[in-house]
Write a protein that holds these residues in place. Structure first.
Motif, PDB file in Angstrom:
ATOM      1  N   GLU A  90       0.243  -2.853  18.773  1.00 49.75           N
ATOM      2  CA  GLU A  90      -0.801  -3.781  18.347  1.00 49.75           C
ATOM      3  C   GLU A  90      -1.134  -3.497  16.892  1.00 49.75           C
ATOM      4  N   ALA A  91      -1.549  -4.535  16.199  1.00 47.32           N
ATOM      5  CA  ALA A  91      -1.921  -4.391  14.792  1.00 47.32           C
ATOM      6  C   ALA A  91      -2.998  -5.416  14.462  1.00 47.32           C
ATOM      7  N   HIS A  92      -3.861  -5.029  13.526  1.00 47.13           N
ATOM      8  CA  HIS A  92      -4.932  -5.921  13.076  1.00 47.13           C
ATOM      9  C   HIS A  92      -5.047  -5.766  11.570  1.00 47.13           C
ATOM     10  N   TYR A  93      -5.241  -6.886  10.868  1.00 45.48           N
ATOM     11  CA  TYR A  93      -5.337  -6.839   9.412  1.00 45.48           C
ATOM     12  C   TYR A  93      -6.620  -7.497   8.939  1.00 45.48           C
ATOM     13  N   TRP A  94      -7.046  -7.097   7.749  1.00 45.41           N
ATOM     14  CA  TRP A  94      -8.139  -7.725   7.011  1.00 45.41           C
ATOM     15  C   TRP A  94      -7.605  -7.896   5.606  1.00 45.41           C
ATOM     16  N   ASP A  95      -7.687  -9.096   5.069  1.00 47.43           N
ATOM     17  CA  ASP A  95      -7.066  -9.365   3.776  1.00 47.43           C
ATOM     18  C   ASP A  95      -7.861 -10.436   3.054  1.00 47.43           C
ATOM     19  N   THR A  96      -8.217 -10.192   1.802  1.00 42.96           N
ATOM     20  CA  THR A  96      -8.895 -11.216   1.016  1.00 42.96           C
ATOM     21  C   THR A  96      -7.845 -12.054   0.310  1.00 42.96           C
ATOM     22  N   LYS A  97      -8.238 -13.232  -0.071  1.00 42.85           N
ATOM     23  CA  LYS A  97      -7.310 -14.120  -0.776  1.00 42.85           C
ATOM     24  C   LYS A  97      -7.483 -14.001  -2.287  1.00 42.85           C
ATOM     25  N   SER A  98      -8.416 -13.151  -2.707  1.00 42.48           N
ATOM     26  CA  SER A  98      -8.664 -12.975  -4.134  1.00 42.48           C
ATOM     27  C   SER A  98      -8.942 -11.505  -4.416  1.00 42.48           C
TER      28      SER A  98
ATOM     29  N   ILE B  68       0.825  -1.210   0.000  1.00 43.30           N
ATOM     30  CA  ILE B  68       0.000   0.000   0.000  1.00 43.30           C
ATOM     31  C   ILE B  68       0.863   1.265   0.000  1.00 43.30           C
ATOM     32  N   ASP B  69       1.954   1.279   0.720  1.00 45.48           N
ATOM     33  CA  ASP B  69       2.929   2.358   0.819  1.00 45.48           C
ATOM     34  C   ASP B  69       2.443   3.555   1.626  1.00 45.48           C
ATOM     35  N   ILE B  70       1.420   4.251   1.178  1.00 41.23           N
ATOM     36  CA  ILE B  70       0.989   5.468   1.862  1.00 41.23           C
ATOM     37  C   ILE B  70      -0.137   5.141   2.828  1.00 41.23           C
ATOM     38  N   GLY B  71       0.098   5.478   4.078  1.00 42.51           N
ATOM     39  CA  GLY B  71      -0.911   5.261   5.116  1.00 42.51           C
ATOM     40  C   GLY B  71      -1.245   6.573   5.784  1.00 42.51           C
TER      41      GLY B  71
ATOM     42  N   ALA C  52       3.523  10.638  22.364  1.00 43.33           N
ATOM     43  CA  ALA C  52       4.203   9.745  21.416  1.00 43.33           C
ATOM     44  C   ALA C  52       3.292   8.649  20.861  1.00 43.33           C
ATOM     45  N   LYS C  53       2.042   8.625  21.291  1.00 44.27           N
ATOM     46  CA  LYS C  53       1.101   7.601  20.817  1.00 44.27           C
ATOM     47  C   LYS C  53       0.707   7.912  19.366  1.00 44.27           C
ATOM     48  N   VAL C  54       0.710   6.880  18.506  1.00 40.24           N
ATOM     49  CA  VAL C  54       0.322   7.052  17.103  1.00 40.24           C
ATOM     50  C   VAL C  54      -0.557   5.896  16.642  1.00 40.24           C
ATOM     51  N   SER C  55      -1.299   6.161  15.578  1.00 33.39           N
ATOM     52  CA  SER C  55      -2.050   5.126  14.874  1.00 33.39           C
ATOM     53  C   SER C  55      -1.710   5.251  13.399  1.00 33.39           C
ATOM     54  N   LEU C  56      -1.576   4.121  12.742  1.00 32.99           N
ATOM     55  CA  LEU C  56      -1.339   4.076  11.295  1.00 32.99           C
ATOM     56  C   LEU C  56      -2.453   3.255  10.672  1.00 32.99           C
ATOM     57  N   LEU C  57      -3.056   3.771   9.617  1.00 34.72           N
ATOM     58  CA  LEU C  57      -4.131   3.072   8.930  1.00 34.72           C
ATOM     59  C   LEU C  57      -3.779   2.940   7.459  1.00 34.72           C
ATOM     60  N   TYR C  58      -3.836   1.718   6.954  1.00 33.28           N
ATOM     61  CA  TYR C  58      -3.552   1.435   5.548  1.00 33.28           C
ATOM     62  C   TYR C  58      -4.783   0.794   4.926  1.00 33.28           C
ATOM     63  N   ALA C  59      -5.120   1.231   3.695  1.00 31.44           N
ATOM     64  CA  ALA C  59      -6.279   0.672   3.002  1.00 31.44           C
ATOM     65  C   ALA C  59      -5.976   0.538   1.515  1.00 31.44           C
ATOM     66  N   ASP C  60      -6.182  -0.652   0.994  1.00 30.59           N
ATOM     67  CA  ASP C  60      -6.102  -0.909  -0.437  1.00 30.59           C
ATOM     68  C   ASP C  60      -7.468  -1.457  -0.841  1.00 30.59           C
ATOM     69  N   VAL C  61      -8.372  -0.561  -1.239  1.00 33.70           N
ATOM     70  CA  VAL C  61      -9.741  -0.978  -1.527  1.00 33.70           C
ATOM     71  C   VAL C  61      -9.831  -1.832  -2.787  1.00 33.70           C
TER      72      VAL C  61
ATOM     73  N   PHE D 240      -6.517  -4.324   4.344  1.00 32.94           N
ATOM     74  CA  PHE D 240      -6.528  -3.231   5.304  1.00 32.94           C
ATOM     75  C   PHE D 240      -5.652  -3.583   6.496  1.00 32.94           C
ATOM     76  N   LEU D 241      -5.082  -2.540   7.113  1.00 33.75           N
ATOM     77  CA  LEU D 241      -4.207  -2.742   8.260  1.00 33.75           C
ATOM     78  C   LEU D 241      -4.363  -1.566   9.214  1.00 33.75           C
ATOM     79  N   SER D 242      -4.515  -1.870  10.487  1.00 36.74           N
ATOM     80  CA  SER D 242      -4.604  -0.867  11.541  1.00 36.74           C
ATOM     81  C   SER D 242      -3.486  -1.135  12.541  1.00 36.74           C
ATOM     82  N   ILE D 243      -2.705  -0.116  12.839  1.00 33.36           N
ATOM     83  CA  ILE D 243      -1.565  -0.256  13.750  1.00 33.36           C
ATOM     84  C   ILE D 243      -1.651   0.829  14.810  1.00 33.36           C
ATOM     85  N   ASN D 244      -1.460   0.460  16.053  1.00 28.15           N
ATOM     86  CA  ASN D 244      -1.316   1.417  17.145  1.00 28.15           C
ATOM     87  C   ASN D 244       0.060   1.199  17.744  1.00 28.15           C
TER      88      ASN D 244
END
Length: 168
Positions: free
Chosen positions: A131-139, A22-25, A71-80, A85-89
Motif C-alpha cells: 500500500e502507498a499514499h502520497y501528498w503532493d502540491t501542484k506548486s 526525493i531519492d533518500i527515504g 519482512a514487513k517494511v515501511s518507506l517514508l519519503y519527504a520533500d519539504v 510526501f510518500l508513505s509506503i508499506n
C-alpha cells in the motif's frame, strides 16, 4: 487538498516520480521483541516497471538482522521544499543477485563496501509495495503557503494540491 486515488500504471508512475525526485527515504523495519520501528536513511537504486524499489545494503546491518525476523517494511519519503510526501508499506525480499549488484554498483556504493562488487556482505533489497499514499502540491512551497493563507482569510476552497492512495 483534493483526493485522487491512482491505479496500476498511473500509480506506479506517481510512485516512481516521487521516489526518484526525493531519492533518500527512511526505511523502517519492525524488530521482534522491540516496541518501536527501526528506521535508517536509504538511497534507492531503482524503481522498476512494477513499482518495486531496489536498494543495496550490508548483511552486517541491523536492518538486515531485523528483516530476517520480519519482512514487513515501511518507506517514508519527504520533500519539504516542494510539499511532496510518500508513505509506503510493503514486504522485503533479500538476495545476493550478482546481476543487480553489478547494475547498481557506483562510487557511492563503493564507499560502503571496500572489497568491491564481490564483497560477501552486499545484499540486494527489493521492497514490494502493498500500500502507498502520497501528498503532493501542484506548486512550490511559497505559492502553496499563499493559497492556504488565502483560503483561511476568504473561507473559499482554493486548490492546494492532491493526495491519494497508490493502488499498484
Amino acid at each position: 487538498m483534493s483526493t485522487e486515488n491512482l491505479y496500476n500504471q498511473e500509480a506506479i508512475e506517481k510512485l516512481k516520480k516521487i521516489v526518484d525526485q526525493i531519492d533518500i527515504g527512511m526505511l523502517g523495519t519492525y524488530p521482534k521483541d522491540i516496541d518501536y520501528i527501526h528506521a535508517v536513511p536509504m538511497s534507492r537504486q531503482e524503481v522498476d516497471e512494477e513499482g518495486n524499489i531496489w536498494f543495496l545494503f550490508s548483511s552486517e546491518s541491523e536492518t538486515h538482522k531485523y528483516l530476517q525476523e520480519n519482512a514487513k517494511v515501511s518507506l517514508l519519503y519527504a520533500d519539504v521544499r516542494n510539499y511532496s510526501f510518500l508513505s509506503i508499506n510493503g514486504a522485503a525480499e533479500i538476495s545476493q543477485d550478482q546481476a543487480r549488484i553489478e547494475k547498481y554498483w557506483n562510487k557511492m556504493i563503493e564507499g560502503w563496501f571496500d572489497r568491491g562488487k564481490e564483497d560477501p556482505r552486499i545484499r540486494v533489497l527489493k521492497v514490494v509495495p502493498d500500500e502507498a499514499h502520497y501528498w503532493d502540491t501542484k506548486s512550490n512551497k511559497l505559492v502553496t503557503f499563499f493559497k492556504v493563507a488565502a483560503r483561511a482569510i476568504t473561507g473559499k476552497d482554493i486548490e492546494t494540491g492532491e493526495q491519494g492512495d497508490l493502488n499498484i
